[in-house]
Design a protein around this motif. Structure first.
Motif, PDB file in Angstrom:
ATOM      1  N   HIS A 165      47.413  41.958  28.809  1.00 50.43           N
ATOM      2  CA  HIS A 165      47.357  42.714  30.065  1.00 50.43           C
ATOM      3  C   HIS A 165      48.554  42.394  30.969  1.00 50.43           C
ATOM      4  N   PRO A 166      49.707  42.952  30.652  1.00 51.23           N
ATOM      5  CA  PRO A 166      50.887  42.692  31.488  1.00 51.23           C
ATOM      6  C   PRO A 166      50.785  43.293  32.886  1.00 51.23           C
ATOM      7  N   THR A 167      49.863  44.255  33.095  1.00 48.88           N
ATOM      8  CA  THR A 167      49.722  44.871  34.415  1.00 48.88           C
ATOM      9  C   THR A 167      48.702  44.162  35.299  1.00 48.88           C
ATOM     10  N   ALA A 168      48.191  43.013  34.856  1.00 49.44           N
ATOM     11  CA  ALA A 168      47.229  42.269  35.672  1.00 49.44           C
ATOM     12  C   ALA A 168      47.890  41.810  36.964  1.00 49.44           C
ATOM     13  N   THR A 169      47.078  41.529  37.968  1.00 46.92           N
ATOM     14  CA  THR A 169      47.606  41.104  39.255  1.00 46.92           C
ATOM     15  C   THR A 169      48.335  39.766  39.123  1.00 46.92           C
ATOM     16  N   PRO A 170      49.370  39.544  39.944  1.00 40.26           N
ATOM     17  CA  PRO A 170      50.105  38.273  39.860  1.00 40.26           C
ATOM     18  C   PRO A 170      49.209  37.052  40.034  1.00 40.26           C
ATOM     19  N   ALA A 171      48.227  37.129  40.932  1.00 38.19           N
ATOM     20  CA  ALA A 171      47.348  35.969  41.154  1.00 38.19           C
ATOM     21  C   ALA A 171      46.587  35.611  39.882  1.00 38.19           C
ATOM     22  N   ALA A 172      46.064  36.629  39.180  1.00 35.39           N
ATOM     23  CA  ALA A 172      45.313  36.361  37.954  1.00 35.39           C
ATOM     24  C   ALA A 172      46.229  35.833  36.861  1.00 35.39           C
ATOM     25  N   ARG A 173      47.434  36.378  36.757  1.00 30.25           N
ATOM     26  CA  ARG A 173      48.361  35.911  35.725  1.00 30.25           C
ATOM     27  C   ARG A 173      48.825  34.484  36.010  1.00 30.25           C
TER      28      ARG A 173
END
Length: 400
Positions: free
Chosen positions: A292-300
């Protein structure tokens, strides 16, 4: 997006029971209708033209619909037949919520016998009685109902769209119950048998389960709806429960994976996860980074910390957003920060980042951090942060 919904409800492979999003779009900066966002993205992809002209987009989707119907009429008629069955079935099709999902969880609705199926069967009897008493009125009501049903069948047959028909059914259903003896006193034996057969057919249409009409896949959205609400009020245990349930139904969901990763991190700030939960959290964190490269920065960022992905953490650290300072904190807490990164971390203002940054600053310089915490945070906050750090990074020394 009416023209787009016309196409989406009738395109090849569509079941037409409810709207199904086909693109995994990144979360918008401002909340917006998913169908609208998808229609814009697909129009731009298919035509290569900007999405500034609503008339041009509507003309495009209407043309797609008419082209499909004119070249594949029998396939489209098959879709209409399937939608007609779903329209007459007792199962309330998904529309923002799935009625059956929430009915099973509600003490007020669980034992409620009323529904579309009961109305439909009784309305058949009431319409028969109305036709016997006032044929012209019955024909007018039938035409009105048929026109409403035709408009629904062109689009989606989800619960809210057939609500006007439910209101219409209430009138003949009430007429059937008003004088139930009428059917036995005034109808001949042949007519009673015909009416009983018609009511049986209506019941079969309403209460049968063919063609996947009771599809449980929309339950994913219901789980995510509860997870999102729980996240809003800070109930991370509830977020975890419903997000993992959604992933059980569909392991590819980005939003559910994000919920599990963030809620698992937040839960460790206040409690210790079991070994199985900790392993599941790390597994989902790994999936978030790879799928999931489009996940939110906080989650990544949390996922990179959970999986010790130093490459991803250093990409975050090179930025100038608050996530960069949390990435620096994560590198320090994992004992992988170099001297330059540690210097940058020490020189940054104490409130530049969030949890991971606070934990790193507390570890690097506990005395000055404690002084700052007493002035800016509530009593006991620093001790709670220490306990949370011990859960998340158990192998880290008390201070450096």
């Amino acid at each position: 997006q009416g023209a787009y919904n016309l196409w989406a409800a009738n395109q090849p492979g569509a079941h037409g029971r409810y709207y199904v999003q086909t693109l995994d779009l990144p979360p918008p900066a401002q909340p917006d209708n998913p169908a609208k966002l998808e229609s814009l993205a697909l129009y731009s992809r298919e035509t290569g033209r900007p999405t500034t002209s609503i008339d041009a987009m509507n003309a495009h989707w209407r043309a797609r619909f008419l082209d499909y119907v004119s070249h594949h009429p029998f396939q489209w008629l098959g879709q209409l037949a399937r939608k007609s069955y779903a329209l007459l079935n007792n199962w309330e099709q998904y529309n923002n919520k799935t009625y059956a999902f929430h009915r099973a969880r509600s003490p007020w609705l669980r034992w409620n016998p009323l529904g579309w199926g009961a109305l439909f069967v009784l309305a058949v009897a009431g319409a028969w009685r109305l036709h016997a008493r006032a044929p012209a009125t019955a024909r007018a009501a039938g035409l009105l109902s048929a026109a409403g049903a035709a408009g629904i069948l062109l689009f989606f047959v989800s619960a809210r769209f057939r609500l006007p028909l439910a209101a219409l059914l209430c009138v003949p259903a009430g007429g059937a119950l008003a004088h139930p003896r009428w059917f036995f006193r005034e109808l001949s034996s042949a007519h009673r048998a015909t009416l009983a057969l018609a009511m049986f057919a209506a019941g079969l249409l309403a209460f049968s389960n063919f063609d996947g009409v009771r599809d449980a896949r929309p339950f994913i959205q219901d789980h995510l709806l509860i997870a999102r609400a729980a996240q809003t009020v800070g109930d991370d245990a509830e977020v975890w429960t419903h997000a993992t349930a959604a992933l059980t139904l569909d392991s590819s969901r980005r939003d559910a994976t994000e919920f599990v990763v963030t809620s698992g991190f937040n839960r460790q700030l206040g409690e210790t996860l079991s070994d199985d939960q900790l392993a599941a959290w790390r597994a989902h964190a790994s999936q978030l980074l790879t799928r999931h490269p489009t996940a939110t920065p906080a989650a990544r960022l949390i996922a990179a910390t959970a999986t010790r992905d130093l490459v991803a953490l250093r990409v975050f650290a090179a930025d100038s957003t608050p996530a960069a300072f949390d990435a620096l904190g994560s590198l320090a807490l994992l004992a992988t920060a170099d001297s330059t990164e540690l210097i940058r971390l020490r020189r940054t203002a104490p409130d530049a980042g969030t949890t991971l940054f606070f934990m790193a600053r507390q570890t690097l310089d506990p005395e000055s951090f404690e002084t700052w915490a007493r002035l800016h945070e509530p009593p006991g906050w620093s001790n709670a942060l220490t306990r949370a750090r011990a859960r998340l990074f158990p192998s880290l020394p008390a201070s450096k």
